[in-house]
Design an enzyme around this catalytic site. Sequence first.
Site, PDB file in Angstrom:
ATOM      1  CB  SER A  49      61.929  70.088  74.955  1.00 53.63           C
ATOM      2  OG  SER A  49      62.515  69.216  73.994  1.00 53.63           O
ATOM      3  CE  LYS A  66      64.894  74.615  61.575  1.00 53.34           C
ATOM      4  NZ  LYS A  66      64.747  73.174  61.522  1.00 53.34           N
ATOM      5  CB  ALA A  86      58.095  63.808  68.782  1.00 52.83           C
ATOM      6  CG  HIS A 106      67.780  64.553  64.532  1.00 53.10           C
ATOM      7  ND1 HIS A 106      67.419  65.885  64.576  1.00 53.10           N
ATOM      8  CD2 HIS A 106      66.715  63.882  65.023  1.00 53.10           C
ATOM      9  CE1 HIS A 106      66.211  65.995  65.092  1.00 53.10           C
ATOM     10  NE2 HIS A 106      65.761  64.800  65.389  1.00 53.10           N
ATOM     11  CG  HIS A 131      54.973  69.238  65.800  1.00 53.66           C
ATOM     12  ND1 HIS A 131      54.004  69.808  65.017  1.00 53.66           N
ATOM     13  CD2 HIS A 131      56.145  69.488  65.187  1.00 53.66           C
ATOM     14  CE1 HIS A 131      54.576  70.366  63.970  1.00 53.66           C
ATOM     15  NE2 HIS A 131      55.870  70.198  64.043  1.00 53.66           N
ATOM     16  NE  ARG A 182      58.978  68.235  57.560  1.00 59.59           N
ATOM     17  CZ  ARG A 182      60.260  68.459  57.395  1.00 59.59           C
ATOM     18  NH1 ARG A 182      60.842  68.246  56.226  1.00 59.59           N
ATOM     19  NH2 ARG A 182      61.005  68.896  58.391  1.00 59.59           N
ATOM     20  CD  GLU A 216      66.533  66.824  60.966  1.00 59.79           C
ATOM     21  OE1 GLU A 216      67.355  67.622  61.445  1.00 59.79           O
ATOM     22  OE2 GLU A 216      65.310  66.855  61.209  1.00 59.79           O
TER      23      GLU A 216
HETATM   24  P1  0O2 Z   1      59.283  70.394  62.018  1.00 62.40           P
HETATM   25  O1  0O2 Z   1      57.954  71.093  61.923  1.00 62.40           O
HETATM   26  O2  0O2 Z   1      59.155  69.038  62.665  1.00 62.40           O
HETATM   27  O3  0O2 Z   1      60.021  70.341  60.723  1.00 62.40           O
HETATM   28  P2  0O2 Z   1      68.644  72.755  62.037  1.00 62.40           P
HETATM   29  O4  0O2 Z   1      67.416  72.117  61.419  1.00 62.40           O
HETATM   30  O5  0O2 Z   1      69.760  71.755  62.314  1.00 62.40           O
HETATM   31  O6  0O2 Z   1      69.083  73.966  61.349  1.00 62.40           O
HETATM   32  P3  0O2 Z   1      67.656  72.744  64.680  1.00 62.40           P
HETATM   33  O7  0O2 Z   1      66.213  73.117  64.820  1.00 62.40           O
HETATM   34  O8  0O2 Z   1      68.554  73.129  65.808  1.00 62.40           O
HETATM   35  O9  0O2 Z   1      68.213  73.371  63.392  1.00 62.40           O
HETATM   36  O10 0O2 Z   1      67.831  71.198  64.400  1.00 62.40           O
HETATM   37  P4  0O2 Z   1      67.413  70.023  65.325  1.00 62.40           P
HETATM   38  O11 0O2 Z   1      67.499  70.413  66.738  1.00 62.40           O
HETATM   39  O12 0O2 Z   1      68.196  68.856  64.876  1.00 62.40           O
HETATM   40  O13 0O2 Z   1      65.843  69.873  65.042  1.00 62.40           O
HETATM   41  C1  0O2 Z   1      65.353  69.615  63.796  1.00 62.40           C
HETATM   42  C2  0O2 Z   1      64.008  68.932  63.922  1.00 62.40           C
HETATM   43  O14 0O2 Z   1      63.978  68.016  65.031  1.00 62.40           O
HETATM   44  C3  0O2 Z   1      62.849  69.863  64.206  1.00 62.40           C
HETATM   45  O15 0O2 Z   1      62.433  70.450  63.015  1.00 62.40           O
HETATM   46  C4  0O2 Z   1      61.816  68.884  64.772  1.00 62.40           C
HETATM   47  O16 0O2 Z   1      61.246  68.072  63.770  1.00 62.40           O
HETATM   48  C5  0O2 Z   1      62.686  68.002  65.635  1.00 62.40           C
HETATM   49  N1  0O2 Z   1      62.815  68.567  66.999  1.00 62.40           N
HETATM   50  C6  0O2 Z   1      63.891  69.118  67.557  1.00 62.40           C
HETATM   51  N2  0O2 Z   1      63.636  69.508  68.823  1.00 62.40           N
HETATM   52  C7  0O2 Z   1      62.355  69.192  69.073  1.00 62.40           C
HETATM   53  C8  0O2 Z   1      61.499  69.313  70.234  1.00 62.40           C
HETATM   54  O17 0O2 Z   1      61.878  69.819  71.289  1.00 62.40           O
HETATM   55  N3  0O2 Z   1      60.216  68.855  70.089  1.00 62.40           N
HETATM   56  C9  0O2 Z   1      59.752  68.283  68.924  1.00 62.40           C
HETATM   57  N4  0O2 Z   1      58.484  67.853  68.879  1.00 62.40           N
HETATM   58  N5  0O2 Z   1      60.538  68.159  67.822  1.00 62.40           N
HETATM   59  C10 0O2 Z   1      61.806  68.600  67.896  1.00 62.40           C
HETATM   60  P5  0O2 Z   1      61.551  71.778  63.042  1.00 62.40           P
HETATM   61  O18 0O2 Z   1      61.839  72.521  61.803  1.00 62.40           O
HETATM   62  O19 0O2 Z   1      61.778  72.513  64.325  1.00 62.40           O
HETATM   63  O20 0O2 Z   1      60.081  71.298  63.066  1.00 62.40           O
END
Ligand code: 0O2
Length: 208
Positions: free
Chosen positions: A118, A57, A155, A124, A159, A47, A143
Amino acid sequence: MEDSKELEALILKYTAALKTLETQINILLQDYEQKNNYNPVEHIKSRLKSYDSASKKLVSKGYEVTIKNIEKHVHDMVGLRIVCSFLSDVYKIVELIENSDQITIHDKEDYITNPKDSGYSSYHLSVYVPVYLIDGVHLVEAEIQIRTIAMDFWASLDHKIIYKFQGNIPKEIREGMQHCAEDIHNLDKKMLELNKEMQTIKEDKEVI
Ligand code: 0O2
């Protein structure tokens, strides 16, 4: 709202990066399957993050919403999720990508060994994808999330919970999800053991 031409150019670059990454990963996986008679992947999802999600964000990180800031601070505009059956498959895929000359990894987070508070669990990889445009090569960040089916199940509910409660998740739901994450981790380990056991029985039978 910024220059729409600039936004279009950014979307074009991200779209090209996503296509390139999908192609590279699919070739690696097909090659792996051909050589090992085994496909470690259940399914792949890809995506592009929407402008709205990217803006949210940026705001959550305290940055102004600009195209430059999207490029600099939103590291998952281009996202690929690889879902596998077994824990060992996750690490097989990580190794495959690490050994590929085409994909440059610049950061790794093993949220399987070290889950988030969580309960979130996944591997990743932050990578650079080369995109060849008229003015030269652009290295675009992407990513790759690699996880088991069970982690993906967790997850996807998480979400929805995050979206519904917008940062105010009720304690009982938060704790319930943390317990489910532990159950899922144990389930993944048991399924891996059963799969290994099944393989040895199959091999014994083949010898007979
Ligand atoms: P979406 O809607 O899935 O895209 P960074 O992206 O490195 O600047 P961040 O958020 O610290 O910042 O990175 P991290 O922790 O590696 O997380 C990136 C993505 O991992 C998130 O993107 C989620 O897809 C997933 N993720 C991380 N933590 C969680 C969690 O606690 N629950 C769920 N369900 N997914 C998680 P987005 O942009 O937050 O969301």
